[in-house]
Motif scaffolding. Structure first.
Motif, short mmCIF file in Angstrom:
data_model
loop_
_atom_site.label_atom_id
_atom_site.label_comp_id
_atom_site.label_asym_id
_atom_site.label_seq_id
_atom_site.Cartn_x
_atom_site.Cartn_y
_atom_site.Cartn_z
N ASN A 1 -10.23 105.57 -30.31
CA ASN A 1 -9.77 104.27 -30.79
C ASN A 1 -10.73 103.59 -31.76
O ASN A 1 -10.46 102.50 -32.24
N SER B 1 -6.35 103.54 -38.07
CA SER B 1 -5.76 102.38 -38.72
C SER B 1 -4.47 102.86 -39.37
O SER B 1 -4.28 104.05 -39.59
N THR C 1 -4.96 102.94 -30.31
CA THR C 1 -5.33 101.85 -31.19
C THR C 1 -5.72 100.64 -30.36
O THR C 1 -5.11 100.37 -29.33
N LYS D 1 -5.88 94.85 -33.36
CA LYS D 1 -5.64 95.20 -34.76
C LYS D 1 -4.55 94.30 -35.34
O LYS D 1 -3.57 93.96 -34.66
N THR E 1 -0.80 105.21 -31.95
CA THR E 1 -0.09 105.43 -33.21
C THR E 1 0.04 106.93 -33.42
O THR E 1 -0.84 107.70 -33.03
#
Length: 148
Positions: free
Chosen positions: A29, A33, A52, A56, A102
Motif C-alpha cells: 500500500n 495510485s 490502497t 487517498k 485497486t
C-alpha cells in the motif's frame, strides 16, 4: 521529477525491463495510485493490483463511510480501466476494518466462495514477493555503529 511521487517513479523504473510483457505488478500500500495503475496499463503494457490506503483522494467519500458498513460487505467502483473494491473484513480485532484494493486485472464484481471479492484473493495469492521484500527490509540492517 516534479509532479511524480517516489512510489510511482520507483515502480516504473524497477519494472522497466518487463514493460510490454503483459505481466502483473503486485505492490503493497505504499506504492499504488490511480495514475500509476493507468500508466502501467496504457504505456507499459502491464497490469497492477495493490491495496490502497483509505486516505487517498482518488477514493470517493461514500466508500470511506464506516457508519453503515456491515462486516463482510463489499463495494465496487469502476473508474476508467480499473476496479476499486472496498472489502469490510468480517472477523477482525478492530471493528469495521476496511480494506481498499485497486486492480487493472479485474473488470467485473466477482465474489469467490467465501464472499470475498476475487480481487482480494488474487492479491493474497500474488503478494509473495511483497511479503518477502518487507521481511528482508526488517532482517537486514545497513546502519553503521559508531563510538559516539
Amino acid at each position: 521529477m516534479v509532479g511524480v511521487n517516489l512510489g510511482h517513479h520507483l515502480t516504473r523504473e524497477l519494472t522497466r525491463p518487463y514493460h510490454q510483457t503483459n505481466r502483473n505488478v503486485t505492490t503493497d500500500n505504499w506504492f499504488p495510485s490511480v495514475p500509476l495503475a493507468a500508466e502501467l496499463l496504457n504505456k507499459c503494457g502491464m497490469t497492477h493490483a495493490a491495496p490502497t490506503k483509505g486516505n487517498k483522494s482518488e477514493i470517493v467519500e461514500e466508500m470511506k463511510e464506516k457508519k453503515d458498513r456491515r462486516p463482510g460487505s463489499n463495494a465496487f467502483l469502476f473508474p476508467n480501466e480499473m476496479t476499486l473494491v472496498l472489502y469490510a473484513k468480517a472477523f477482525t480485532k478492530t471493528p469495521k476494518k476496511q480494506v481498499f484494493l485497486t486492480s487493472t486485472v479485474h473488470t467485473q464484481p466477482v465474489l469467490v466462495g467465501n464472499g470475498k471479492p476475487e480481487i482480494v484473493d488474487f492479491y493474497n495469492k500474488t503478494k509473495g514477493g511483497v511479503d518477502c521484500f518487507n521481511m528482508m527490509c526488517t532482517l537486514y540492517y545497513c546502519g553503521r555503529r559508531t563510538k559516539r
